[in-house]
Design an enzyme around this catalytic site. Structure first.
Site, PDB file in Angstrom:
ATOM      1  N   HIS A   1      -4.325  67.520 107.767  1.00 34.90           N
ATOM      2  CA  HIS A   1      -5.276  67.103 106.725  1.00 34.90           C
ATOM      3  C   HIS A   1      -5.478  65.601 106.627  1.00 34.90           C
ATOM      4  CE1 HIS A   1      -7.593  67.411 103.073  1.00 34.90           C
ATOM      5  NE2 HIS A   1      -6.753  66.627 102.428  1.00 34.90           N
TER       6      HIS A   1
ATOM      7  N   ASP B   1     -11.141  63.724 102.431  1.00 34.19           N
ATOM      8  CA  ASP B   1     -10.704  64.637 101.378  1.00 34.19           C
ATOM      9  C   ASP B   1     -11.679  64.514 100.200  1.00 34.19           C
ATOM     10  OD1 ASP B   1      -8.285  66.403 100.313  1.00 34.19           O
ATOM     11  OD2 ASP B   1      -8.625  64.890  98.767  1.00 34.19           O
TER      12      ASP B   1
END
Length: 331
Positions: free
Chosen positions: A304, A102
Site C-alpha cells: 500500500h 491513499d
C-alpha cells in the site's frame, strides 16, 4: 543528493498547514494519505526538484504538524479540495500538478474533477478515481464487508483514536508493515476486516523486523509529529473517514463528471485497495473516467505504501508523466 527541503506554515481557509518545499519551477503538490504526513514523500522531493519543479508537500488538515479543527464536519471533501486550491493561490501560483497517495489520491482526483482550470494534471497512487466523492460510503461498504470493515470501525469517535494514540510509534510500526508488500499475508491482498471484539492493531501484530524501506528513524519522524496533538493524535485523520457519507450528499450534483486533465495511476499488486470491489472494478475502465490517461502502472510485489516502498520506480513514473505534461503544454 543534498537535502534542501525547507519547512514553514501557511494559513489556508482559516486553517494553519505545515508545508515542506523544495525546488523552483512549475508547481507540483504532493498529497499524503492515512495515517501519514509530508514525510511520506521524503524520497520524491529532491528528485522532482532536481528535474526542475517546485515541489510542495503539505501536512493536510488534521494531520501531523498542521492544525486540527475540532468540528468533525470541518473535514469534508469540499474542505479538503478547498485547502488545495487555497494552497496553490497562497504559494503565488495559478495552476499545479497534483500527486496524491491513499486519501491524498481522492483529494487529488476530486480537485482535478472540480477545478480543471487550476489542476494541470493529476496522478493518483493506490486509490483510483472513485468519483465524485473519493470513497464508497459506509451505507454500501457495511453491506459489502460487514461491521468489521476498517472504514466502518473508524466511524465511532474515540475508539480507533484512543487505540492508536496509546503507543504512537508502535501503531505506525504495525500499520506500515501490516499493509506493506513485505507482509506475507498481503501476497493475496484482502480487505481490512476486524473480527468482532478485536481491534485494528490486533490484526497487525508487531513485525519481527522492519523492511529495507522503513527504519526506526522513519517511525519516530511520524510519531513525533502526530504526538503534537496529544491524546487526539489521530482524531483529525479519522475525521476524514467520518465524512465519507456526508461527501456523497454534498457532491451529488457532480455525479457523471470525469477527469478532463492528463492523468497517471500507480498501484502495487499487493495493495489492499486492489481487493476492494469498487476499486477493482474501476481499474479496467480508468481510461473512460480519465480519457487523457497517460499510463496505468502496476508495481509487482508492492503493497500500500507505494512511494515509500518503491521510491525509484515511482519517481521514474512521475518524472515520465511530468515530462509528458510539459511536452503537451509546449505544443
Amino acid at each position: 543528493m543534498e537535502d534542501t527541503t525547507t519547512h514553514r506554515d501557511v494559513v489556508v481557509n482559516g486553517v494553519r498547514l505545515h508545508i515542506a518545499e523544495q525546488g523552483e519551477g512549475p508547481l507540483v503538490v504532493l498529497l499524503h494519505g492515512w495515517p501519514e504526513s509530508w514525510y511520506s514523500w521524503r524520497h520524491q522531493l529532491a528528485p522532482l526538484a532536481a528535474a526542475g519543479y517546485r515541489v510542495v508537500a503539505p501536512d493536510q488538515r488534521g494531520y501531523a504538524r498542521s492544525e486540527q479543527p475540532a468540528d468533525v464536519t470541518s473535514y469534508t471533501m469540499l474542505h479538503l479540495v478547498g485547502d488545495v486550491i487555497a494552497l496553490i493561490k497562497e504559494l503565488g501560483e495559478e495552476q499545479a500538478i497534483l500527486v496524491g497517495h491513499d486519501w491524498g489520491a481522492p483529494v487529488a482526483w476530486t480537485t482535478a474533477m472540480l477545478r480543471p482550470d487550476v489542476v494541470r494534471a493529476v496522478a493518483g497512487l493506490s486509490v483510483p478515481p472513485i468519483l465524485p466523492t473519493g470513497l464508497v460510503p459506509p451505507s454500501i461498504t457495511r453491506t459489502q464487508y460487514g461491521e468489521g470493515f476498517y472504514q466502518i470501525y473508524f466511524q465511532e469517535p474515540g475508539v480507533a483514536d484512543t487505540e492508536l494514540a496509546k503507543d504512537i510509534p508502535a501503531s505506525f510500526r504495525r500499520i506500515l508493515f501490516g499493509a506493506s508488500g513485505n507482509n506475507p499475508l498481503n501476497r493475496q491482498p484482502r480487505p481490512w476486516v476486524i473480527p468482532d471484539g478485536r481491534t485494528l492493531l490486533d490484526t497487525m501484530p508487531e513485525p519481527l523486523g522492519l523492511p529495507d524501506w522503513l527504519t526506526e528513524t522513519d517511525i519516530q519522524a511520524y510519531a513525533d509529529d502526530f504526538a503534537l496533538h496529544g491524546e487526539g493524535a489521530f482524531t483529525g485523520a479519522f475525521n476524514w473517514y467520518r465524512n465519507i457519507e456526508r461527501n456523497h450528499e454534498l457532491l451529488a450534483p457532480f455525479r457523471g463528471r470525469g477527469i478532463d486533465v492528463p492523468a497517471l495511476y500507480v498501484v502495487g499488486d499487493r495493495d489492499m485497495v486492489t481487493s476492494l470491489g469498487g476499486a477493482k472494478g474501476l481499474r479496467t475502465p480508468l481510461a473512460t473516467i480519465a480519457p487523457r490517461l497517460h499510463a496505468q502502472v502496476v508495481l509487482k510485489g508492492c503493497g500500500h505504501w507505494t512511494q515509500q516502498e518503491r521510491p525509484d520506480e515511482v519517481n521514474t513514473a512521475l518524472l515520465d508523466f511530468l515530462s509528458h505534461v510539459d511536452r503537451a503544454a509546449a505544443q
